[in-house]
Design an enzyme around this catalytic site. Structure first.
Site, PDB file in Angstrom:
ATOM      1  N   ASN A 148       0.870  -1.184   0.000  1.00  0.00           N
ATOM      2  CA  ASN A 148       0.000   0.000   0.000  1.00  0.00           C
ATOM      3  C   ASN A 148       0.904   1.229   0.000  1.00  0.00           C
ATOM      4  OD1 ASN A 148      -1.795   2.051   0.518  1.00  0.00           O
ATOM      5  ND2 ASN A 148      -2.279   1.393   2.612  1.00  0.00           N
ATOM      6  N   TRP A 149       1.004   1.859  -1.157  1.00  0.00           N
ATOM      7  CA  TRP A 149       1.945   2.982  -1.295  1.00  0.00           C
ATOM      8  C   TRP A 149       1.374   4.279  -0.732  1.00  0.00           C
ATOM      9  CZ3 TRP A 149       4.099   2.323  -7.014  1.00  0.00           C
ATOM     10  CH2 TRP A 149       4.746   1.083  -7.103  1.00  0.00           C
ATOM     11  N   LYS A 150       0.109   4.278  -0.340  1.00  0.00           N
ATOM     12  CA  LYS A 150      -0.534   5.473   0.213  1.00  0.00           C
ATOM     13  C   LYS A 150      -0.325   6.686  -0.717  1.00  0.00           C
ATOM     14  CE  LYS A 150      -0.102   3.386   4.707  1.00  0.00           C
ATOM     15  NZ  LYS A 150      -0.028   3.555   6.131  1.00  0.00           N
ATOM     16  N   GLY A 196       2.486   2.478  10.714  1.00  0.00           N
ATOM     17  CA  GLY A 196       3.476   3.537  10.507  1.00  0.00           C
ATOM     18  C   GLY A 196       4.207   3.938  11.775  1.00  0.00           C
ATOM     19  N   GLU A 243      -5.426  -4.637  10.761  1.00  0.00           N
ATOM     20  CA  GLU A 243      -4.418  -3.598  10.930  1.00  0.00           C
ATOM     21  C   GLU A 243      -4.691  -2.821  12.215  1.00  0.00           C
ATOM     22  OE1 GLU A 243      -2.411  -2.576   6.917  1.00  0.00           O
ATOM     23  OE2 GLU A 243      -4.071  -1.222   7.225  1.00  0.00           O
ATOM     24  N   GLU A 252      -6.807   4.975   7.733  1.00  0.00           N
ATOM     25  CA  GLU A 252      -6.573   6.393   7.428  1.00  0.00           C
ATOM     26  C   GLU A 252      -7.806   7.000   6.754  1.00  0.00           C
ATOM     27  OE1 GLU A 252      -2.873   5.687   5.416  1.00  0.00           O
ATOM     28  OE2 GLU A 252      -1.955   5.246   7.353  1.00  0.00           O
ATOM     29  N   HIS A 298      -9.447   1.425   4.753  1.00  0.00           N
ATOM     30  CA  HIS A 298      -8.189   1.607   5.483  1.00  0.00           C
ATOM     31  C   HIS A 298      -8.426   2.579   6.640  1.00  0.00           C
ATOM     32  CE1 HIS A 298      -4.111   2.800   6.473  1.00  0.00           C
ATOM     33  NE2 HIS A 298      -3.722   1.686   5.890  1.00  0.00           N
ATOM     34  N   SER A 356       3.359  -1.901  10.367  1.00  0.00           N
ATOM     35  CA  SER A 356       4.806  -1.975  10.576  1.00  0.00           C
ATOM     36  C   SER A 356       5.414  -3.333  10.215  1.00  0.00           C
ATOM     37  CB  SER A 356       5.169  -1.578  12.017  1.00  0.00           C
ATOM     38  OG  SER A 356       4.773  -0.233  12.262  1.00  0.00           O
TER      39      SER A 356
HETATM   40  P1  PGA Z   1       2.838   0.455   7.650  1.00  0.00           P
HETATM   41  O1  PGA Z   1       1.399   0.672   6.980  1.00  0.00           O
HETATM   42  O2  PGA Z   1       3.377  -0.876   7.112  1.00  0.00           O
HETATM   43  O3  PGA Z   1       3.666   1.629   7.175  1.00  0.00           O
HETATM   44  O4  PGA Z   1       2.654   0.423   9.115  1.00  0.00           O
HETATM   45  C1  PGA Z   1       0.528  -0.403   6.802  1.00  0.00           C
HETATM   46  C2  PGA Z   1      -0.791   0.085   6.258  1.00  0.00           C
HETATM   47  O5  PGA Z   1      -1.243   1.174   6.636  1.00  0.00           O
HETATM   48  O6  PGA Z   1      -1.420  -0.590   5.429  1.00  0.00           O
END
Ligand code: PGA
Length: 253
Positions: A9-11, A174, A168, A98, A96, A213
């Site tokens: 997931n490159w966001k 993150g 998640e 976010e 997600h 992470s």
């Molecule tokens: P992260 O993000 O690996 O940077 O913690 C995972 C995600 O949000 O899908």
């Protein structure tokens, strides 16, 4: 046996040029494993075609990070499932944390997005997970249960391979603090049970992946758990080397 799945997931990262380069690096390093495990890259919308060009001829698959539930019409700024398929996506990430927290996406929106995407022939990765506060109060399973029930109730799936649940924990995204394999397994086996109440026997065959992470160091131990079928990787998917190393570990077994 459930096929392992690693999704990057490159966001909101990567301009088109960088995205193409990263995709090329991932395909070069992991293309040979794409038959054995599902490898998915989810760039931002603007880089879908640049990444799609690099994936052509490989079995690495393209995903979008979001979708709208209507097929067409007056929905300024939104992108429909059919448009994603037209852009070369076979997968979409939905719900997600976010999006739930920053963009105020609700469980009902998540459910509508899942239904519309499956109907359009897209495969879905739906994200669930508890906040730090819910965890501190011992409400992890309660929080995840509510999200899974609301996301899946009334959803029609024919092929269990089309639906992936990503667990998640929000406190692990993150932050560099991942759930221990035992913690993730505890929640993910509960998720399979909850999904079973809704989907019946299919629940044993859907994949549940961990996200938060994930990196080259912790992936091996996470994958050793019976209900961890792969990973949704954020930060570590932004470098071809670390993404490839995660995929290679998932390909061993
Ligand atoms: P992260 O993000 O690996 O940077 O913690 C995972 C995600 O949000 O899908």
């Amino acid at each position: 046996m459930r096929k392992r799945l690693i999704a990057g997931n490159w966001k909101m990262n990567m301009l088109r040029g960088e995205a193409g380069e990263l995709a090329r690096g991932v395909v070069e390093r992991t293309g040979g494993l794409a038959e054995k495990i599902d490898i998915i890259l989810a760039p931002p919308f603007t880089a879908l075609d640049a990444v799609g060009d690099e994936l052509r001829g490989s079995r690495v698959m393209l995903a979008a990070q979001n979708v709208f539930w209507e097929e067409r019409g007056a929905f300024t700024g939104e992108i429909s499932p059919g448009m994603l398929a037209d852009a070369g996506c076979s997968w979409v990430i939905i719900g997600h944390s976010e999006r739930r927290h920053i963009l105020r996406e609700t469980d009902e929106m998540v459910r509508m997005k899942i239904g519309a995407s499956l109907k359009a022939g897209l495969r879905v990765i739906v994200c669930v997970g508890e906040t730090l506060g819910e965890r501190a109060e011992g409400h992890t399973i309660k929080a995840v249960d509510a999200q899974v029930v609301k996301a899946l109730t009334g959803i029609d799936i024919d092929d269990p391979g089309d639906l992936v649940i990503a667990y998640e924990p929000i406190w692990a995204i993150g932050t560099g603090h991942h759930a221990t394999p035992a913690e993730a397994e505890f929640v993910q086996s509960a998720i399979r049970e909850i999904a079973g109440n809704i989907l019946g026997d299919l629940a044993a065959r859907i994949r549940i992946v961990y996200g938060g992470s994930v990196n080259e160091e912790n992936i091996r131990d996470l994958l050793a758990e019976p209900d961890i079928d792969g990973a949704l990787v954020g930060g570590a998917s932004l470098k071809a080397e670390s993404m490839a190393s995660i995929v290679e570990t998932a390909g061993e077994q």
